[in-house]
Design a protein around this motif. Structure first.
Motif, PDB file in Angstrom:
ATOM      1  N   GLY A 335    -126.575  72.798  43.930  1.00  0.00           N
ATOM      2  CA  GLY A 335    -125.327  72.101  43.666  1.00  0.00           C
ATOM      3  C   GLY A 335    -124.230  72.677  44.531  1.00  0.00           C
ATOM      4  O   GLY A 335    -124.502  73.492  45.422  1.00  0.00           O
ATOM      5  N   GLU A 348    -116.353  70.966  43.936  1.00  0.00           N
ATOM      6  CA  GLU A 348    -116.172  70.370  42.612  1.00  0.00           C
ATOM      7  C   GLU A 348    -115.447  71.337  41.696  1.00  0.00           C
ATOM      8  O   GLU A 348    -115.525  72.539  41.876  1.00  0.00           O
ATOM      9  CB  GLU A 348    -117.537  70.071  41.977  1.00  0.00           C
ATOM     10  CG  GLU A 348    -118.344  69.028  42.705  1.00  0.00           C
ATOM     11  CD  GLU A 348    -119.619  68.689  41.923  1.00  0.00           C
ATOM     12  OE1 GLU A 348    -119.527  68.514  40.695  1.00  0.00           O
ATOM     13  OE2 GLU A 348    -120.679  68.609  42.549  1.00  0.00           O
ATOM     14  N   GLU A 349    -114.775  70.786  40.697  1.00  0.00           N
ATOM     15  CA  GLU A 349    -114.114  71.611  39.682  1.00  0.00           C
ATOM     16  C   GLU A 349    -115.159  72.344  38.849  1.00  0.00           C
ATOM     17  O   GLU A 349    -115.013  73.496  38.504  1.00  0.00           O
ATOM     18  CB  GLU A 349    -113.302  70.709  38.737  1.00  0.00           C
ATOM     19  CG  GLU A 349    -112.048  70.123  39.352  1.00  0.00           C
ATOM     20  CD  GLU A 349    -110.894  71.109  39.322  1.00  0.00           C
ATOM     21  OE1 GLU A 349    -110.785  71.837  38.309  1.00  0.00           O
ATOM     22  OE2 GLU A 349    -110.141  71.159  40.311  1.00  0.00           O
ATOM     23  N   ASN A 350    -116.218  71.635  38.503  1.00  0.00           N
ATOM     24  CA  ASN A 350    -117.241  72.152  37.594  1.00  0.00           C
ATOM     25  C   ASN A 350    -118.640  71.949  38.161  1.00  0.00           C
ATOM     26  O   ASN A 350    -119.379  71.091  37.702  1.00  0.00           O
ATOM     27  CB  ASN A 350    -117.176  71.402  36.261  1.00  0.00           C
ATOM     28  CG  ASN A 350    -116.109  71.942  35.359  1.00  0.00           C
ATOM     29  OD1 ASN A 350    -115.970  73.154  35.230  1.00  0.00           O
ATOM     30  ND2 ASN A 350    -115.370  71.049  34.757  1.00  0.00           N
ATOM     31  N   PRO A 351    -118.991  72.740  39.154  1.00  0.00           N
ATOM     32  CA  PRO A 351    -120.300  72.475  39.792  1.00  0.00           C
ATOM     33  C   PRO A 351    -121.478  72.500  38.820  1.00  0.00           C
ATOM     34  O   PRO A 351    -122.452  71.792  39.007  1.00  0.00           O
ATOM     35  CB  PRO A 351    -120.424  73.583  40.848  1.00  0.00           C
ATOM     36  CG  PRO A 351    -119.325  74.545  40.596  1.00  0.00           C
ATOM     37  CD  PRO A 351    -118.288  73.865  39.780  1.00  0.00           C
ATOM     38  N   GLY A 354    -121.924  69.171  37.644  1.00  0.00           N
ATOM     39  CA  GLY A 354    -121.646  68.196  38.699  1.00  0.00           C
ATOM     40  C   GLY A 354    -122.850  67.561  39.348  1.00  0.00           C
ATOM     41  O   GLY A 354    -123.888  67.331  38.730  1.00  0.00           O
ATOM     42  N   TYR A 355    -122.631  67.279  40.640  1.00  0.00           N
ATOM     43  CA  TYR A 355    -123.621  66.597  41.455  1.00  0.00           C
ATOM     44  C   TYR A 355    -124.615  67.653  41.909  1.00  0.00           C
ATOM     45  O   TYR A 355    -124.343  68.435  42.812  1.00  0.00           O
ATOM     46  CB  TYR A 355    -122.866  65.983  42.641  1.00  0.00           C
ATOM     47  CG  TYR A 355    -123.691  65.154  43.582  1.00  0.00           C
ATOM     48  CD1 TYR A 355    -124.264  63.948  43.170  1.00  0.00           C
ATOM     49  CD2 TYR A 355    -123.856  65.550  44.910  1.00  0.00           C
ATOM     50  CE1 TYR A 355    -124.988  63.183  44.060  1.00  0.00           C
ATOM     51  CE2 TYR A 355    -124.577  64.792  45.806  1.00  0.00           C
ATOM     52  CZ  TYR A 355    -125.146  63.611  45.372  1.00  0.00           C
ATOM     53  OH  TYR A 355    -125.865  62.848  46.254  1.00  0.00           O
ATOM     54  N   ARG A 356    -125.761  67.743  41.235  1.00  0.00           N
ATOM     55  CA  ARG A 356    -126.710  68.809  41.536  1.00  0.00           C
ATOM     56  C   ARG A 356    -128.126  68.410  41.160  1.00  0.00           C
ATOM     57  O   ARG A 356    -128.345  67.414  40.478  1.00  0.00           O
ATOM     58  CB  ARG A 356    -126.318  70.098  40.800  1.00  0.00           C
ATOM     59  CG  ARG A 356    -126.274  69.937  39.268  1.00  0.00           C
ATOM     60  CD  ARG A 356    -125.864  71.222  38.577  1.00  0.00           C
ATOM     61  NE  ARG A 356    -126.779  72.298  38.899  1.00  0.00           N
ATOM     62  CZ  ARG A 356    -126.402  73.457  39.450  1.00  0.00           C
ATOM     63  NH1 ARG A 356    -125.138  73.693  39.702  1.00  0.00           N
ATOM     64  NH2 ARG A 356    -127.302  74.374  39.731  1.00  0.00           N
ATOM     65  N   ARG A 359    -129.977  65.019  40.223  1.00  0.00           N
ATOM     66  CA  ARG A 359    -128.953  64.003  40.482  1.00  0.00           C
ATOM     67  C   ARG A 359    -128.827  63.751  41.985  1.00  0.00           C
ATOM     68  O   ARG A 359    -128.663  62.602  42.418  1.00  0.00           O
ATOM     69  CB  ARG A 359    -127.615  64.455  39.894  1.00  0.00           C
ATOM     70  CG  ARG A 359    -127.736  64.664  38.384  1.00  0.00           C
ATOM     71  CD  ARG A 359    -126.540  65.338  37.759  1.00  0.00           C
ATOM     72  NE  ARG A 359    -126.819  65.546  36.330  1.00  0.00           N
ATOM     73  CZ  ARG A 359    -126.020  66.149  35.492  1.00  0.00           C
ATOM     74  NH1 ARG A 359    -124.846  66.617  35.905  1.00  0.00           N
ATOM     75  NH2 ARG A 359    -126.350  66.283  34.228  1.00  0.00           N
TER      76      ARG A 359
END
Lengths: 537, 85
Positions: A335, A348-351, A354-356, A359
């Motif tokens: 991620g 990202e703010e919140n890896p 997040g997109y990881r 996903r």
């Protein structure tokens, strides 16, 4: 204090005096021989003597390290009966060359033959040819094989050691081996490991007699060789050595033993690995398989995506080394928190949320397909299983399976053989645990990733040190989710394992057994400790 | 002459240990045994050449057996391949 670093062969510590082991010198020369018949006779005698030595070594090794490891000496003896090898020597002698030089030419010819093969295992066999040839040359030249001469146990420091030198040395007189050259795949390293001697290879230092008798420490945990350390450090190392000795004595006895409780319950103990070179540690720890093969190492620390071929080679190497035992490969789990610039992930703010992981794989199927093709191609060479990380829904699994089926069809069309591959998921989100009854219908196994499951369930960032006390890994919420996942899995007839750090937490081993967990996957260095915990129940 | 094919299933292939055992097995018979794989032939009684064939998992190996005891040798060798390789 002098300090050298080398490649560690076994994680352990030895403290003692250095003994410099030097081979006797012999300089090979080519001479013309007039009495060819006598020279041939000299060679045949040496050949018989060499075979006798090897038979004796085989029997000695049989007792000390077991049949499997002893076999190398039997192979060496058979190599000395090889007609092609002998013909090369005999022909050279027939042409008037001295026997030593004749053997040396056969050595070079056949060592080169193996060294030029494209297979790492076969390349290493060149060392066997050199070993048998040197044995003959030493006998011919009257250079006896030396051994160590000491009354008290020592750290043996040598340029390099052949397997026969290693096995010949009196085990009660050896604390550790340190070799200046050598690889951790050599027979000598393997023997040192099975003798449970902390050892270092490839220290690249000077061998000089001045080192004889100096106090030194072999630190196999850090791959360090400390000569004449300061008193405080020495005392500290002695303490660590004593602790290591007591611990291992107990744990080593558990190799080859079952993971069984006193009331007869059995659990599988697998190892977590992060790269191909961790496999040796897993095998040494007597792992039943690989429960988590993190594939990230293929992607990290580089500038572009790893190719299918590169990935295939890594997976194949692990599967071959595990020799039929199961290897569970986790697909890409990356991620924005990982530094992989070529993925071009936006900050990202919140890896963690997040997109990881899966996903990314479902959004960019080309990356996913490359990895799946590599795994399926490698699956032919052992027992592979795949697990997918960060699953939160049934729909994700269905989409994964569509891609997997496409990959399998493509490979079949290309005529590429594949093995049977179990498909499973990581249960590491509370969502997956809660709907594990539905997910169990779609896959063949669950592996519970407790690190992420804890952080997502408790809403605690694992990296935040201020929250350490809140991050209670024994929190009932986490344990209930684990219990629920195991129950739901079993109801649908699939097996359930745990591969997070909690798996190695021996305070919970009893609870996991009560829940009916089928497999625990832990780091190789924890494995025997967990086996002990299981057997103590 | 007897001949048979076998596809290697052992994950490491014909490594030193089974190669040694195979040479022993073949040595027990009078017949000449030729092992072919990878487009190369090797005399089955010669360990080094046999190993240098580089036989790996998935490869098809052909054994040709010629001699007085070829029947018995072929049978024993087929059994050997099945249980060791």
């Amino acid at each position: 204090m002098e300090k050298y670093t080398g490649k560690s062969v076994l994680k352990g510590i030895a403290v003692g005096k250095i003994y410099c082991y030097k081979k006797k010198n012999y300089t090979l020369e080519k001479t013309e021989v007039s009495d060819k018949k006598a020279e041939a006779g000299r060679f045949e005698e040496a050949l018989e003597a060499a075979k006798e030595q090897l038979t004796a070594l085989y029997e000695e090794a049989l007792e000390t390290v077991g049949e499997e490891r002893a076999m190398i000496f039997e192979i060496h003896r058979m190599m000395l009966e090889d007609e092609d090898y002998l013909d090369t020597v005999r022909t050279a002698i027939g042409e008037g060359t001295n026997a030593e030089y004749a053997v040396n030419s056969a050595k070079e010819k056949y060592a080169d033959l193996f060294a030029s093969m494209d297979d790492e295992y076969m390349q290493a066999r060149a060392a066997d040819i050199r070993d048998i040839s040197d044995r003959l040359i030493n006998i011919l030249a009257g250079v006896g094989e030396d051994t160590i001469h000491t009354d008290s146990p020592v750290i043996v420091l040598a340029e390099d050691l052949t397997p026969s030198e290693t096995i010949r040395m009196d085990k009660s007189k050896i604390l550790a081996f340190v070799t200046i050259r050598g690889s951790s795949n050599s027979h000598t390293a393997i023997l040192a490991r099975s003798m449970n001697l902390p050892s270092l290879v490839n220290t690249q230092m000077e061998l000089n007699d001045g080192l004889n008798g100096k106090i030194a420490v072999v630190d196999g945990f850090n791959g360090e060789f400390l000569i004449e350390p300061q008193e405080e450090l020495l005392e500290e190392m002695i303490r660590r050595k004593n602790k290591w000795e007591t611990d291992t004595r107990e744990l080593q006895l558990l190799k080859g033993k079952e993971n069984i409780t006193s009331d007869g319950r059995v659990i599988s103990l697998y190892a977590n690995i992060g790269s191909v070179k961790d496999v040796d540690a897993a095998l040494e720890a007597d792992a039943g398989g690989i429960g988590l093969f993190r594939s990230e190492f293929l992607y990290l620390g580089r500038n572009d995506y790893p190719t299918e071929e590169e990935q295939f080679r890594s997976y194949k190497a692990v599967l071959e080394k595990m020799n039929g035992r199961k290897v569970i490969i986790r697909t890409l789990d990356i991620g924005a928190d990982k530094k992989v610039d070529y993925f071009q992930l936006e900050p990202e703010e919140n890896p963690a949320l997040g997109y990881r992981a899966i996903r990314i794989c479902l959004d960019r199927p080309e990356i996913f397909i490359t990895q799946l093709r590599a795994i399926y191609r490698a699956s032919f060479y052992g027992t592979a299983a795949i697990m997918f990380p960060m699953i939160v829904s049934v729909d994700e699994i269905r989409r994964i399976k569509e891609i997997v089926n496409q990959v399998k069809t493509d490979l079949a069309d290309e005529g590429c053989p594949i093995g049977d591959v179990e498909l499973g998921i990581m249960v590491e989100t509370p969502a997956a645990a809660v709907i594990s009854d539905e997910l169990a219908e779609e896959v063949e196994f669950f592996s519970i990733g407790t690190n992420d499951l804890t952080q997502y369930t408790l809403a605690v960032d694992r990296q935040n040190q201020k929250l350490e006390s809140t991050c209670n890994t024994h929190h009932p919420a986490v344990l209930r989710l684990i219990e629920m996942t195991v129950r739901n899995g079993h109801e649908k007839g699939i097996w359930v394992g745990i591969c997070g750090e909690l798996a190695a937490d021996t305070e919970l081993t009893g609870m996991f057994l009560d829940m009916g967990v089928d497999e625990l996957s832990v780091s190789p260095s924890s494995l025997l400790r967990v086996r002990k915990a299981v057997r103590d129940i | 002459m007897k001949e048979f094919q076998y596809t290697i299933t052992d994950p490491i292939g014909l490594h030193a240990r089974p190669a040694g055992l195979l040479v022993k097995e073949i040595g027990a018979f009078q017949s000449k045994v030729t092992v072919s794989a990878n487009g190369k032939d090797a005399d089955g009684k010669k360990l080094i050449m046999l190993m240098s064939l580089g036989i790996k998992k998935g490869m098809e190996v052909t054994c040709r057996i010629e001699g007085e005891d070829e029947e018995a040798a072929a049978e024993a060798l087929q059994k050997f391949f099945k249980s060791n390789l």
